[in-house]
Design a protein around this motif. Structure first.
Motif, short mmCIF file in Angstrom:
data_model
loop_
_atom_site.label_atom_id
_atom_site.label_comp_id
_atom_site.label_asym_id
_atom_site.label_seq_id
_atom_site.Cartn_x
_atom_site.Cartn_y
_atom_site.Cartn_z
N ASP B 47 0.94 -0.87 -0.32
CA ASP B 47 0.05 0.38 0.08
C ASP B 47 0.80 1.25 0.18
O ASP B 47 0.34 2.63 0.45
N TRP B 48 2.29 1.10 0.28
CA TRP B 48 3.20 2.44 -0.10
C TRP B 48 3.50 1.95 -1.25
O TRP B 48 3.88 3.57 -1.59
N ARG B 49 3.58 1.44 -2.20
CA ARG B 49 4.37 0.94 -3.69
C ARG B 49 3.28 1.62 -4.21
O ARG B 49 3.96 1.89 -4.97
N TYR B 50 1.49 1.15 -4.11
CA TYR B 50 1.22 1.33 -5.58
C TYR B 50 -0.28 2.05 -5.21
O TYR B 50 -0.38 1.47 -3.60
N ASP B 51 -0.95 2.63 -5.35
CA ASP B 51 -1.70 3.51 -5.64
C ASP B 51 -3.25 2.62 -5.51
O ASP B 51 -2.81 1.37 -6.22
N LYS B 52 -4.43 2.86 -5.47
CA LYS B 52 -5.45 1.92 -5.57
C LYS B 52 -5.47 1.31 -6.58
O LYS B 52 -6.08 0.08 -6.72
N ASP B 53 -5.26 2.01 -8.19
CA ASP B 53 -4.61 1.37 -8.76
C ASP B 53 -3.96 0.85 -10.05
O ASP B 53 -4.03 0.54 -10.86
N ASN B 54 -3.36 0.43 -8.34
CA ASN B 54 -1.88 -0.75 -8.37
C ASN B 54 -1.02 0.39 -10.17
O ASN B 54 0.03 -0.37 -10.29
N THR B 55 -1.04 2.04 -9.71
CA THR B 55 0.17 2.53 -10.65
C THR B 55 0.90 2.53 -9.33
O THR B 55 0.98 2.93 -8.07
N PRO B 56 2.37 2.24 -9.71
CA PRO B 56 3.41 2.21 -8.90
C PRO B 56 3.24 4.36 -8.20
O PRO B 56 3.52 5.36 -8.98
N ARG B 57 3.55 4.32 -7.00
CA ARG B 57 3.77 5.34 -6.39
C ARG B 57 5.30 5.99 -6.95
O ARG B 57 6.10 5.50 -5.46
N LYS B 58 5.23 6.75 -7.14
CA LYS B 58 7.05 7.15 -7.58
C LYS B 58 7.56 7.80 -6.80
O LYS B 58 8.83 7.36 -6.03
N GLU B 59 7.05 8.19 -5.25
CA GLU B 59 7.93 8.65 -4.41
C GLU B 59 8.70 7.31 -3.32
O GLU B 59 9.27 8.22 -2.45
N PHE B 60 7.66 6.56 -3.45
CA PHE B 60 8.18 5.05 -2.39
C PHE B 60 9.43 4.85 -3.24
O PHE B 60 9.50 4.47 -3.89
N VAL B 61 10.19 4.29 -1.79
CA VAL B 61 11.91 4.18 -2.33
C VAL B 61 11.94 3.47 -3.08
O VAL B 61 12.82 2.97 -4.25
N LEU B 62 11.16 2.15 -3.35
CA LEU B 62 11.37 1.06 -3.57
C LEU B 62 11.38 1.05 -5.47
O LEU B 62 11.12 0.36 -6.15
N ASN B 63 10.17 2.17 -5.78
CA ASN B 63 9.84 2.34 -7.08
C ASN B 63 10.79 3.59 -7.33
O ASN B 63 11.16 3.65 -8.74
N SER B 64 11.81 3.64 -6.92
CA SER B 64 13.49 4.76 -7.27
C SER B 64 14.24 3.90 -7.57
O SER B 64 14.59 3.08 -7.13
N PRO B 65 14.52 4.26 -9.23
CA PRO B 65 15.78 4.11 -10.02
C PRO B 65 17.23 3.89 -9.24
O PRO B 65 18.08 3.27 -9.87
N GLU B 66 17.03 5.16 -8.12
CA GLU B 66 18.17 4.70 -7.47
C GLU B 66 18.96 4.47 -6.50
O GLU B 66 20.06 4.16 -6.06
N TYR B 67 17.84 3.36 -5.92
CA TYR B 67 18.28 2.72 -4.60
C TYR B 67 17.68 1.46 -4.84
O TYR B 67 16.98 1.32 -5.08
N SER B 68 18.79 1.02 -4.73
CA SER B 68 18.46 -1.35 -5.53
C SER B 68 19.37 -2.20 -3.58
O SER B 68 20.67 -0.83 -4.00
N GLY B 69 19.55 -2.67 -4.25
CA GLY B 69 20.77 -3.59 -3.42
C GLY B 69 20.13 -4.53 -2.32
O GLY B 69 18.88 -4.60 -2.14
N LYS B 70 21.02 -5.43 -1.19
CA LYS B 70 20.14 -6.42 -0.92
C LYS B 70 19.97 -6.07 0.66
O LYS B 70 19.49 -7.10 1.80
#
Ligand code: SF4
Lengths: 452, 198
Positions: B47-70
């Motif tokens: 519910d942080w990652r996606y809107d009600k209509d399942n579009t990714p919320r840009k501002e949430f960190v998992l959706n940011s291309p800048e951050y990744s890793g284990k």
């Protein structure tokens, strides 16, 4: 105990493992991934109970995800050779009800299930506790779990119980005294003359709710009442085996000089019919009593006390008796056994269900259902205007269709009054079957002693 | 499953500075009717990652291309709430192997370790420094050295010791989980059954 790990937990061998549809599927897939089978399938027994409807069990389950969970259980049991008492089977029922009534649960055994109310089986003098899904898989694979040693507590209750006071009132009273986290980290033994005088079913009600004060489990030493109950049950030892089993069970007593980490004492005469007013099982009071005043609550607990009363739409200090109610639920692994139905029927016999009340009377198992028909209890219930349903967990956690609507008051014989437990916004008042019956015929919170 | 052998992990991080992240936020209750352990990663922080209509919320960190890793670096009191193991499954399934925080809820910690996800508890100060470094440079790396029970911020060289139960450490180092451990005890278990007679 098989082995102990240095600086770590003990390896505990498990005699009986119960499973149901909600917490087992991932454990089965774990086995599949490892390419292994159940180590001792004969020690595991499965039932479908949490998701199943309590009406028209002959029809397919309507809710898709519930149906899939129940079907997955059937497929898994078939593939892994586990005995399944599925929907419609004469042994089907709530996992903790059937384990005892079939005699699969026996004194001195270690018993686990992916379900916190596994503590019920402690009534037979067994070591019984709930586990998580990873541990379910451990038992499948090795018939063992890893357990740290718990602390030990003994709760002693002496004396004779008053009119209309039942084992449910004893346990609600204890939890109201020590709080919903008062036994966290402990294994509890219940002892004393009051406990000794109780039937097996009444003892199960007490052990069942051990978890509601945070305990890992609760147990009662086995005695003649235990052996009489066990005798002749489906999986109980027979003939010569029976005699030697009873001899060994008789040895399962706590030594007189045993030392407990904590010991508590209560008197039966102080216990009255109980009811809860809040959103955890520790928030309970004698039915003729009042909700505590705000100043009686420790300052740091006041915010959650207020929040709970807001949810329940009660005010501090108010009297509970006479408050109108909307629903009555008789059932669950706490109070869905034949004695509970008898108690409820004994009070409603010759009376009528109050017009403002919707009541669901749900037997804990097919066997309980059958016996209730044979004893004429179902007829008494129906004549008094009650609906006698088919077995399952039902409104205890409302995973099936039996949900209490938002804002409605439900006098329930189950074990948890958490926010939303019986349905989003439902307001649960935990009580004994007698108190539930009194509420059902008067339409309000009523001391059952006044009606007997 | 045998968990992956774990000793040294060097990785970039995903920062989640929120405190008291509970299991309902990690994996919402409506996913509990599932019958498999896989696929929970898709619904991690649903519910942080996606809107009600399942579009990714840009501002949430998992959706940011800048951050990744284990490594997931999280605020204080991570994993509180219910005992659902699904929370640990979701984080692992998403691809994390370590969660760093200044405090973990007890049951979550256990569930995580039972599923090959290493919880590393650090001091509040160290946690703050990690967040600072990640903010300066999204590619900042952490090194987790399990054998030494040490966590190190590569950019500054700052290091700290962390605690882990000796048995659990052994499991991670050897790549076995509790089930492998129990399976390795089969002979003892069988001997126990025989000696007890059924
Ligand atoms: S009756 Fe309620 S408490 Fe008992 S097993 Fe079912 S859901 Fe759990």
């Amino acid at each position: 105990m098989v082995d102990s790990v240095q600086d770590g937990p003990d390896v505990l061998y498990i005699d009986r493992h119960y499973i149901h549809e909600v917490t087992s599927p991932q454990a089965f897939s774990g086995l599949r991934k490892r390419g292994i089978s159940l180590f001792r399938p004969e020690r595991t027994l499965a039932t479908a109970d949490h998701n199943i409807p309590t009406q028209h069990q002959e029809l397919p389950i309507r809710e898709k995800l519930s149906r899939i969970q129940v079907e997955t259980l059937s497929e898994n049991c078939k593939e892994f050779d586990v005995e399944l008492y599925g929907l419609g089977h004469p042994h089907n029922g709530i996992v903790h009800v059937i384990g005892a009534e079939l005699g699969f649960t026996q004194p001195g055994m270690t018993i686990v299930c992916g379900d916190s109310h596994t503590s019920t089986h402690g009534a037979f003098g067994s070591i019984a506790f709930g586990i998580g899904t990873s541990e379910v898989e451990m038992v499948f694979a090795s018939q063992c779990v890893l357990q740290p040693k718990p602390k030990k507590m003994r709760i002693n209750i002496e004396g004779a119980l008053g009119k209309a006071v039942t084992s449910k009132d004893i346990i609600l009273y204890i939890i109201s005294q020590i709080s919903a986290s008062g036994a966290t980290g402990y294994f509890v033994e219940y002892a004393g003359s009051t406990i000794r005088s109780l039937s097996m079913e009444a003892r199960m009600t007490i052990c069942n709710m051990s978890i509601e004060m945070g305990a890992r489990g609760g147990l009662i030493a086995p005695d003649e009442i235990t052996f009489d109950y066990m005798n002749g049950r489906e999986f109980a030892p027979k003939d010569a085996d029976w005699d030697s089993a009873v001899e060994s069970w008789k040895l399962l007593q706590t030594e007189p000089d045993a030392v407990f980490d904590k010991e508590l004492y209560y008197r039966a005469e102080d216990i009255h019919p109980m009811i809860t007013y809040g959103t955890n099982p520790g928030m309970g009071t004698a039915i003729d009593g009042n909700i505590p005043k705000l100043e009686e609550i420790p300052a740091d607990e006041q915010p959650s006390f207020k929040k709970a009363l807001e949810y329940m739409n009660f005010v501090p200090g108010m009297k509970l008796a006479e408050h109108p109610i909307d629903y009555v639920f008789l059932g669950s692994c706490t109070n869905g056994r034949i004695e509970d139905i008898r108690a409820f029927a004994s009070l409603v016999k010759g009376k009528k269900k109050a017009g403002n009340v919707t009541a669901w009377i749900v037997p804990g198992s097919k066997q309980v259902e059958k016996q209730a028909y044979e004893e004429g209890l179902a007829e008494i219930l129906e004549q008094a205007g009650f609906e006698f349903r088919q077995p399952g967990c039902s409104a205890c956690l409302a995973m099936n269709e039996d949900k209490i609507p938002a804002g409605k008051y439900s006098v329930s014989t189950s074990n948890r009054n958490f926010e939303g437990r019986q349905g989003p916004g439902a307001r649960t008042l935990l009580a004994s079957p007698l108190t539930a019956a009194a509420a059902a015929v008067t339409g309000k919170i009523t001391n059952p002693a006044d009606l007997l | 499953m045998a968990i992956e052998k774990f000793n040294i992990l060097t990785s970039t991080c995903v920062p989640l500075p929120a405190e008291n992240v509970d299991t309902d936020q990690i994996i919402p209750a409506r996913f509990l009717k599932a019958t498999s352990r896989e696929g929970f990663g898709e619904n991690l922080f649903r519910d942080w990652r996606y809107d009600k209509d399942n579009t990714p919320r840009k501002e949430f960190v998992l959706n940011s291309p800048e951050y990744s890793g284990k490594i997931l670096v999280a605020g204080r009191n991570f994993g509180s709430g219910s005992s659902r193991e699904h929370a640990a499954w979701a984080i692992f399934d998403y691809g994390f192997r370590v969660v760093v925080s200044s405090f973990f809820a007890d049951i979550f910690k256990n569930n995580a370790m039972n599923n090959g996800l290493l919880p590393v508890q650090v001091s509040a100060n160290f946690l703050k420094n990690i967040f600072n470094e990640i903010e300066k440079d999204s590619q900042a790396q952490l090194e987790i050295h399990l054998e030494k029970q040490e966590i190190r911020l590569l950019s500054t060289g700052e290091r700290e010791k962390f605690e882990i139960n000796a048995y659990k450490k052994l499991c991670f180092l050897n790549g076995y989980d509790d089930i492998d451990f129990l399976l390795s005890k089969k002979e003892k278990i069988i001997a126990f059954e025989q000696q007890r007679g059924g």
